[in-house]
Design an enzyme around this catalytic site. Structure first.
Site, mmCIF file in Angstrom:
data_model
loop_
_atom_site.group_PDB
_atom_site.id
_atom_site.type_symbol
_atom_site.label_atom_id
_atom_site.label_comp_id
_atom_site.label_asym_id
_atom_site.label_seq_id
_atom_site.Cartn_x
_atom_site.Cartn_y
_atom_site.Cartn_z
ATOM 1 N N LYS A 246 0.712 -1.152 -0.027
ATOM 2 C CA LYS A 246 -0.117 -0.057 -0.046
ATOM 3 C C LYS A 246 0.888 1.180 0.058
ATOM 4 C CE LYS A 246 -2.649 3.607 1.815
ATOM 5 N NZ LYS A 246 -1.972 4.655 2.461
ATOM 6 N N ASP B 285 -4.893 5.429 -15.632
ATOM 7 C CA ASP B 285 -6.072 4.544 -14.766
ATOM 8 C C ASP B 285 -5.464 3.758 -13.542
ATOM 9 O OD1 ASP B 285 -7.862 2.865 -14.105
ATOM 10 O OD2 ASP B 285 -8.577 2.420 -16.044
HETATM 11 C C1 MEV Z 1 0.978 4.694 4.929
HETATM 12 O O1 MEV Z 1 -0.044 5.359 4.053
HETATM 13 C C2 MEV Z 1 1.799 3.695 4.387
HETATM 14 C C3 MEV Z 1 2.569 2.859 5.221
HETATM 15 O O2 MEV Z 1 1.766 2.163 6.172
HETATM 16 C C4 MEV Z 1 3.456 1.767 4.455
HETATM 17 C C5 MEV Z 1 4.182 0.918 5.499
HETATM 18 O O3 MEV Z 1 3.755 0.669 6.507
HETATM 19 O O4 MEV Z 1 5.124 0.435 4.595
HETATM 20 C C6 MEV Z 1 3.522 3.852 6.182
#
Ligand code: MEV
Length: 440
Positions: free
Chosen positions: A280, A296
């Protein structure tokens, strides 16, 4: 009052808003004002946005920021990012600067093949279907010539068409599995148009194929659509440096930092709960550039996460190792992007983003976007394995909390100064603000 309506799309914008505020809001004027507040006074620009989708009633703004100092294959970039999350652009900039002093990012496009499929049902003899496919293949390619001509002149087009037997999964299920090279276009419209023509040619000519029985002639087309799974449209991004050059932080030695960093990546490689959050964070960087450049992001998201599970378990997209005193950190991801077509020639900010990036080819953009993802993951893991994420995150979030409580510019200045030496938390910010207001 009924909340259903027919013919909504045919109403004028003001009539749509009238229906909406009357049907769904108690504070009707406030709702109307909020929607109208985001209209653009440039009527041409507003009309452009209105016509992107159906039923446009307002615009939805996201911050558009830039992260400078990205050295990619010895060329410097300032990367545009459209994103609402406070710390993402700051993290990108920090990573860019860190690696600028250590040789920058190295990237390479590994492949550019995209896939589309005609899914169909056939309940006859497989050998006869294979012979029909061999017979019809040249005509399939011939019939899409009006669509592929220009793409072929530029060096792209249809790479191959395969007949795939999927009857082990579903009785009677087959595919035309088609690979495409779409050059600088993301290619969704091109691919889908070709596939729909393939489906028509394939079905219509089956009726005339004499070797088929009457039943076999009745090929049923289920659907024709591109795949957003693009494991053969891959880009690699990498950074490396001597371990001793790794850290600027006195609190942790470079060796210790490298070891912890690799542990963090290894955990994401084997533990899906962590891998999802890890990836993420990568997508924070990727989506922001994908959006800014008019691509996209849903397609990219779907394809990237499918790729992250390609071995049967959802896993980290990035990898790291230490070898001969060197630290290596890299990622290979599928990215189907375009720098022509779609929004790229329409949306003024998208055009500006592409110009900022020196009007890249799709291949160059793949490399830039991959770097945005890798750099974001580096920044996240660097914080997570040293100070923890909240320190930097809350610092960036401070302004959101202050805005939530309508802090004045003067209050903001005092509080920002205060939190230079104190840990930011939501409660603490509220306390300090309240104290300040009581005093004044
Ligand atoms: C937050 O948007 C993204 C993180 O949680 C990514 C990660 O934990 O590696 C900081």
């Amino acid at each position: 009052m009924s909340k259903t309506i027919s013919g909504f799309s045919k109403l004028s914008k003001s009539k749509k808003i009238e229906w909406l505020v009357n049907t769904h809001f108690s504070k009707k004027e406030t709702a109307r004002q909020i929607l109208e507040q985001y209209w653009n006074s440039d009527t041409k620009l507003q009309q452009l946005h209105d016509e992107f989708i159906e039923n446009t009633i307002s615009n939805y703004y996201l911050p558009f920021g830039v992260a400078p100092n990205f050295l990619i294959n010895d060329k410097l970039y300032t990367i545009p990012m459209a994103i609402e999350e406070s710390s993402v652009v700051a993290a990108a900039s920090k990573s860019a600067k860190f690696w600028l002093q250590r040789g920058g990012f190295k990237t390479m496009v590994l492949s550019t093949t995209k896939i589309g499929q005609v899914h169909f049902m056939y309940f006859g003899n497989y050998e006869t279907l294979k012979s029909y496919f061999t017979y019809i293949k040249p005509k399939l390619i011939e019939d899409v010539k009006p669509i592929t001509k220009n793409m072929e002149n530029r060096g792209g087009g249809i790479m191959d068409i395969e007949l795939r037997d999927k009857t082990k999964d579903i009785k009677g299920y087959f595919q035309l599995h088609v690979s495409f090279e779409t050059l600088d276009a993301m290619g969704a419209n091109f691919i889908n148009s070709c596939l729909e023509q393939f489906a028509k040619t394939f079905k219509d000519n089956a009726l005339l194929y004499e070797t088929f029985s009457e039943e076999e002639k009745q090929i049923q087309i289920v659907m024709s659509i591109l795949s957003n799974y693009v494991p053969d449209c891959l880009v690699r991004a990498e950074v490396s440096c001597k371990i001793e050059d790794l850290n600027e932080d006195d609190a942790i030695s470079p060796d210790e930092f490298a070891a912890k960093f690799i542990q963090a990546v290894t955990i994401a490689e084997v533990e899906p709960y962590r891998a999802v959050t890890h990836n993420k964070g990568i997508m924070n960087g990727i989506d922001a550039v994908v959006l800014a450049t008019g691509n996209d992001f849903r397609a990219v998201e779907a394809g990237v996460h499918a790729y992250a599970s390609r071995n049967g378990t959802y896993s980290s997209l990035t990898h790291a190792k230490i070898e001969d005193g060197m630290f290596y950190f890299w990622m290979e991801i599928p990215l189907a992007l375009g720098t022509v077509g779609g929004l790229t020639g329409l949306h003024p900010l998208v055009k500006l983003s592409l110009e900022l990036l020196d009007n890249p080819s799709a291949k160059e953009l793949m490399q830039i976007v991959a770097v945005a993802g890798l750099s974001q993951n580096f920044a996240a893991l660097r914080s997570l394995t040293t100070t923890g994420i909240q320190k930097g995150h809350m610092k960036m979030h401070l302004m959101n909390i202050l805005n939530q409580f309508q802090a004045t510019d003067q209050e903001k200045a005092i509080i920002i100064d205060y939190f230079k030496t104190h840990t930011v938390s939501h409660n603490e910010v509220v306390n300090v603000l309240q104290n300040l207001r009581v005093k004044n």
